[in-house]
Design a protein around this motif. Structure first.
Motif, short mmCIF file in Angstrom:
data_model
loop_
_atom_site.label_atom_id
_atom_site.label_comp_id
_atom_site.label_asym_id
_atom_site.label_seq_id
_atom_site.Cartn_x
_atom_site.Cartn_y
_atom_site.Cartn_z
N MET A 1 0.84 -1.18 0.00
CA MET A 1 0.00 0.00 0.00
C MET A 1 0.88 1.24 0.00
O MET A 1 1.83 1.35 0.75
CB MET A 1 -0.91 0.01 1.22
CG MET A 1 -1.92 1.14 1.23
SD MET A 1 -3.17 0.93 2.51
CE MET A 1 -2.25 1.44 3.93
N SER A 2 0.55 2.18 -0.87
CA SER A 2 1.35 3.39 -1.00
C SER A 2 1.18 4.30 0.21
O SER A 2 0.09 4.42 0.77
CB SER A 2 0.94 4.15 -2.26
OG SER A 2 1.62 5.38 -2.35
N ASP B 1 -0.35 8.62 -3.65
CA ASP B 1 -0.98 7.66 -4.57
C ASP B 1 0.04 6.95 -5.46
O ASP B 1 -0.19 6.70 -6.64
CB ASP B 1 -2.02 8.36 -5.44
CG ASP B 1 -3.18 8.92 -4.63
OD1 ASP B 1 -3.53 8.31 -3.60
OD2 ASP B 1 -3.72 9.98 -5.02
N ASP C 1 5.24 -5.48 -4.40
CA ASP C 1 5.36 -4.02 -4.53
C ASP C 1 6.54 -3.68 -5.44
O ASP C 1 6.46 -2.77 -6.28
CB ASP C 1 5.54 -3.37 -3.17
CG ASP C 1 4.29 -3.45 -2.32
OD1 ASP C 1 3.21 -3.12 -2.84
OD2 ASP C 1 4.37 -3.85 -1.15
N ALA D 1 5.19 2.36 -2.08
CA ALA D 1 5.09 1.43 -0.95
C ALA D 1 6.46 1.23 -0.33
O ALA D 1 7.46 1.09 -1.05
CB ALA D 1 4.52 0.10 -1.41
#
Length: 380
Positions: A1-2, A27, A124, A366
């Motif tokens: 997740m960023s 984002d 990622d 991430a």
């Protein structure tokens, strides 16, 4: 997740050089200005993530010992961790398709690529695949083309590890018995296979050219590996291989450069100060402007170490050296969304501490690796 962060206080390598302005991540992208939670990285350097175009260091994870060749999924997860710990945010896994067998054989290659395809969206780090096709595996060309298309492999290089001179004389190649054991064949069967492949050398140029044309028409980048001299580089260009990977001589690198083709060199060659096989010095080629990208080859720490060594020894400055492991390789693969710290690009970043060790890595925004004081500040 960023994450959503603004890094401040760091020495930042941008396309125009070094500055100390803020770098924001939102984002998964880099953004000019501030806005997200600020993280003070004073005392650290912030650089573009490393783009590694050729690395087979993953082999030790997916095949930890002879006969243990089924750790593909767990091995790929471990590979991502090693890439991140070394600042690599885009990594091409250089998988053989070879008569050598074992973890270089077609069946293992297929299993590994299928495992990678099933996992790639969960990583990622942008882990991609490079297929290293032994030129004389002529009967496998259609199988290779089908696999490349099915699994969306974007990079193929031709290489030839047959010892043609000895085979032409009817002599057994060096290290052949060890190779045979790794392949699961008897030495006699292995020698017979190598001889049969050598005897088809005359078929290779036309078949390789046809395969290169077929794959390049699908958007696959095509290169040749270990060109010995200018004649060999020119021959592979005529067959459609437009990337010169690890040329063994200055003449081969110069031939590529004269034709406007990218040259990829091995970062371990720079770190060692010489090729382990006695080929041309990569540092000398870098100094002469005959290098577009440095790749990890067999050692994932090597790209960062090579950039630092080039700067420490005065071959080129650090900003220029770092571009050989970030912007340069991204350009070779037409990855216009990465390799630089600029607004709107993918948030691939490496944080180096005062001793130039990797303190944190972000891939697509991430956090894939962090430790020590940088981790404390990021976690906040």
């Amino acid at each position: 997740m960023s994450v959503a962060l603004t890094f401040t206080g760091a020495e930042v390598l941008r396309p125009g050089g070094w500055d100390d302005g803020p770098v924001s991540v939102t984002d998964g992208l880099l953004r000019d200005g501030t806005g997200a939670r600020a993280v003070d990285l004073s005392g650290f350097r912030l650089l573009p993530g490393i783009v590694d175009l050729h690395g087979d260091g993953f082999e030790r994870h997916v095949a930890p010992r002879r006969g243990a060749l089924r750790e593909t999924r767990a091995g790929l997860v471990a590979t991502e961790a090693e890439l991140a710990a070394n600042g690599i945010t885009t990594g091409y896994l250089a998988q053989f398709w070879s008569w050598e067998g074992g973890l270089r054989g077609p069946d293992f290659a297929t299993a590994l690529i299928e495992a990678w395809a099933s996992l790639r969206d969960s990583f990622d780090t942008d882990m991609r695949m490079q297929l290293r096709l032994e030129t004389h595996m002529l009967d496998d060309y259609d199988r290779v083309a089908a696999l490349v298309a099915e699994q969306r492999i974007g990079y193929l290089v031709f290489n030839d590890h047959l010892q043609h001179e000895r085979l032409a004389e009817g002599r057994r190649p060096k290290q052949m018995t060890g190779q045979a054991l790794k392949s699961g064949r008897s030495p006699e069967a292995h020698f017979a296979l190598m001889t049969a492949l050598h005897d088809r050398s005359g078929e290779v140029p036309e078949a390789a050219a046809a395969l290169a044309q077929r794959l390049s028409g699908q958007g696959v980048a095509i290169g040749s590996h270990d060109d010995a001299d200018a004649a060999e580089r020119n021959a592979w260009r005529d067959r459609g291989a437009r990337i010169a990977e690890f040329p063994e001589s200055r003449a081969a690198a110069e031939a590529a450069r004269a034709a406007g083709e990218p040259v990829i060199l091995g970062a371990p060659n720079v770190v060692r100060g010489a090729s382990h096989k006695g080929n041309v010095s990569a540092a000398e080629l870098v100094a002469e402007g005959l290098c577009d990208a440095l790749a990890s080859d067999y050692h994932y720490p090597a790209p960062r170490a090579a950039a630092l060594r080039l700067a420490e020894t005065g071959v080129i400055d650090l900003a220029t050296a770092w571009r050989l492991v970030s912007e340069g390789p991204a350009r070779v693969m037409d990855l216009a969304d990465r390799g630089r710290i600029a607004d709107g690009l993918r948030a691939d970043l490496v944080v180096l501490d005062a001793e130039d060790r990797v303190a944190a890595t972000l891939a697509g925004g991430a956090v894939t690796y962090m430790r020590g004081e940088a981790a404390r500040r990021i976690v906040g």
